[in-house]
Design an enzyme around this catalytic site. Structure first.
Site, short mmCIF file in Angstrom:
data_model
loop_
_atom_site.label_atom_id
_atom_site.label_comp_id
_atom_site.label_asym_id
_atom_site.label_seq_id
_atom_site.Cartn_x
_atom_site.Cartn_y
_atom_site.Cartn_z
N ASP A 187 4.55 19.83 7.91
CA ASP A 187 5.47 20.97 7.96
C ASP A 187 6.73 20.73 7.13
O ASP A 187 7.23 21.64 6.46
CB ASP A 187 5.88 21.27 9.41
CG ASP A 187 4.71 21.66 10.28
OD1 ASP A 187 3.57 21.57 9.79
OD2 ASP A 187 4.93 22.03 11.45
N LYS A 225 0.84 -1.21 0.00
CA LYS A 225 0.00 0.00 0.00
C LYS A 225 0.87 1.25 0.00
O LYS A 225 0.64 2.19 -0.77
CB LYS A 225 -0.91 0.01 1.24
CG LYS A 225 -1.70 1.31 1.42
CD LYS A 225 -2.55 1.29 2.66
CE LYS A 225 -1.80 1.74 3.89
NZ LYS A 225 -1.88 3.20 4.12
N ASN A 226 1.87 1.28 0.87
CA ASN A 226 2.67 2.48 1.04
C ASN A 226 3.66 2.72 -0.09
O ASN A 226 4.33 3.75 -0.12
CB ASN A 226 3.40 2.44 2.39
CG ASN A 226 2.45 2.58 3.56
OD1 ASN A 226 1.35 3.12 3.41
ND2 ASN A 226 2.84 2.09 4.72
N CYS A 231 -5.39 8.15 9.79
CA CYS A 231 -5.52 7.48 11.08
C CYS A 231 -5.31 8.44 12.25
O CYS A 231 -4.55 9.41 12.16
CB CYS A 231 -4.48 6.35 11.18
SG CYS A 231 -4.91 4.89 10.24
N ASP A 262 4.61 0.84 12.21
CA ASP A 262 3.43 0.20 11.64
C ASP A 262 3.26 -1.25 12.08
O ASP A 262 2.23 -1.87 11.81
CB ASP A 262 3.47 0.26 10.11
CG ASP A 262 2.96 1.58 9.57
OD1 ASP A 262 2.52 2.42 10.38
OD2 ASP A 262 3.01 1.79 8.34
N ARG A 291 -8.48 -0.55 4.77
CA ARG A 291 -7.66 0.48 4.13
C ARG A 291 -6.30 -0.09 3.75
O ARG A 291 -5.65 0.42 2.82
CB ARG A 291 -7.44 1.67 5.08
CG ARG A 291 -8.62 2.64 5.17
CD ARG A 291 -8.26 3.82 6.06
NE ARG A 291 -6.97 4.37 5.68
CZ ARG A 291 -6.01 4.69 6.53
NH1 ARG A 291 -6.17 4.54 7.82
NH2 ARG A 291 -4.87 5.19 6.08
N ARG A 340 0.65 14.36 12.83
CA ARG A 340 1.46 13.98 11.68
C ARG A 340 1.50 15.18 10.73
O ARG A 340 0.94 15.15 9.64
CB ARG A 340 0.85 12.76 10.98
CG ARG A 340 0.68 11.58 11.90
CD ARG A 340 -0.08 10.44 11.24
NE ARG A 340 0.75 9.66 10.36
CZ ARG A 340 0.31 8.64 9.62
NH1 ARG A 340 -0.97 8.32 9.66
NH2 ARG A 340 1.12 7.97 8.85
N PRO A 341 2.13 16.26 11.15
CA PRO A 341 2.08 17.48 10.36
C PRO A 341 2.83 17.34 9.04
O PRO A 341 3.71 16.49 8.90
CB PRO A 341 2.76 18.51 11.27
CG PRO A 341 3.68 17.70 12.12
CD PRO A 341 2.96 16.41 12.36
#
Length: 440
Positions: free
Chosen positions: A126, A23-24, A118, A306, A398, A123-124
């Site tokens: 920036d 997925k990632n 999630c 994960d 997901r 989990r910015p």
């Protein structure tokens, strides 16, 4: 009434399961197709997941044509595409932020609401915005949305304060058309990064990444049609290995790259598990009760965050005490209270979980708070006595393609119970992520 998974536990898993495509890796490679102009990217081994379908819908909303069948995807990007992303799709999935870099590079501007995903802590983006600004983009936050524009990105040196996977991917894609050379330092080193590197190179990008955390991109004028293959999903593969360990079963996961999952294999061996590792498969064998271990989550090649919830579920039944220190996401212990409902003994102290092994877990009604927490609760349910009902299945599907069917093939007693969707079958269909357009 929402869908739920019923698990009648206590049965050792036995058999063979093939790892899905990652997925990632799929999501950034799909986003990279936006860099094309009147050209096509063909991607093989794409898993049919909710997140993949959301990204496909996002690309369609921007003007791309996406077809998907039997894990093969074709994305044709026309000459003219939109640069404004629809809020409803972006807020479904954090990985939506991956279109920001390609849109800026391709269109010179982009509007994107802050993405969702999630609930595992801050989990910015920036680092994404900081890097794009250094490359010459002007960025403003207006009513919770990123408004970015540029008259042309320029190559430069960017040092990431943290080896963020998303920032590495976004900046790499943004740099493809930048004038001159871009040097990204302290980048993420996950295998999925190099899957994207190979995809970009096949499209004609000039990217060098040697695994040291430094990536060099020499800007080019245009890309061309290409093909890419998605690597195996290391997190999914490890989830089934851990399910085998938790149930004292014998599970072989095929189609994997073992050195991508070294950190888990080393911890399982330390815990006393019996493993056979071959070129593209891993087997976990029945063995005496696991022993407690300590671990700390870290960016790759360290132990992946994960996998933290899933390994915690398996260690609930280990002999002695285990300690898991979470150093990547500050809110990734939301599954602890659910595991404790099932008889686990887990105490949280700051960013560490102290797990005292118990002789057995007992089935309960539990709620998946995020994707990997859901997988952990499934593992616990498989090992538990009596029935477990896992709610909020949308999180699980997901990232796990046909998890219930794969577990059934391994001898588990699991089923997805569809809620009242009005047509008798829609809830199950929707929670799995299948789509009448995408099929597959």
């Amino acid at each position: 009434m929402e869908s739920k998974m019923e698990i009648i536990g206590g049965k050792p898993l036995r058999g063979v399961v093939e790892a899905q495509g990652a997925k990632n890796a799929s999501l950034p490679v799909m986003a990279a197709a936006l860099l094309l102009k009147d050209s096509t990217l063909r991607i093989s081994r794409v898993p049919n997941l909710l997140d993949v379908n959301t990204m496909a819908d996002l690309l369609r909303s921007l003007g791309a044509e996406v077809s998907f069948s039997n894990h093969d995807m074709e994305i044709h990007t026309p000459s003219d595409i939109s640069w404004e992303t629809p809020p409803d799709l972006v807020r479904k999935m954090r990985a939506s932020s991956l279109v920001l870099g390609p849109l800026l590079a391709r269109c010179g501007k982009a509007v994107m609401p802050l993405p969702g995903g999630c609930s595992i802590g801050s989990r910015p983006i920036d680092l994404h915005l900081k890097g794009l600004t250094k490359m010459g983009a002007t960025i403003e936050l207006v009513h919770g949305a990123v408004h970015a524009h540029t008259s042309g990105l320029t190559g430069c040196r960017i040092y990431l304060d943290f080896p963020s996977v998303g920032a590495t991917e976004n900046l790499m894609m943004a740099a493809v058309f930048a004038r001159g050379e871009t040097v990204l330092e302290n980048t993420a080193r996950e295998p999925e990064i190099y899957n994207l590197v190979e995809a970009l190179k096949s499209m004609g990008a000039q990217v060098e990444a040697d695994g040291t955390g430094v990536i060099r991109i020499q800007g080019v004028d245009a890309l061309q049609s290409a093909e890419s293959r998605i690597i195996p999903d290391r997190i999914e593969a490890c989830t089934y290995i851990l399910a085998g360990a938790a149930t004292n079963g014998e599970v072989t996961v095929t189609g994997v790259i073992p050195n991508h999952i070294d950190s888990l294999l080393a911890k399982l061996e330390e815990a006393g598990a019996s493993l056979t590792v071959k070129e593209s498969e891993v087997t976990i064998h029945p063995s005496p009760r696991l022993k407690g271990v300590s671990l700390k989550t870290l960016p790759y090649p360290g132990f992946p965050t994960d996998l933290q919830p899933q390994v915690m579920a398996a260690l609930c039944l280990a002999q002695g005490t285990s300690v898991i220190q979470e150093s990547v996401f500050q809110s990734r212990f939301l599954h602890v209270s659910e595991l404790n409902k099932m008889g686990a003994k887990i105490d949280i102290q700051s960013n560490s979980a102290i797990i005292t092994g118990v002789d057995r877990l007992t089935g309960a009604d539990v709620v998946a708070t995020d994707l990997r927490a859901g997988a952990a609760l499934v593992i616990a349910g498989l090992a538990a006595v009596d029935s477990t009902y896992v709610y909020h299945l949308g999180h699980i599907f997901r990232g796990y393609e046909e998890m219930d069917r794969k577990l059934t093939a391994l001898g588990a007693d699991v089923r997805v119970l569809a809620g009242d969707s009005g047509d008798g079958c829609g809830a199950e269909k929707n929670v799995r992520g299948s789509s009448p357009v995408l099929g597959g």
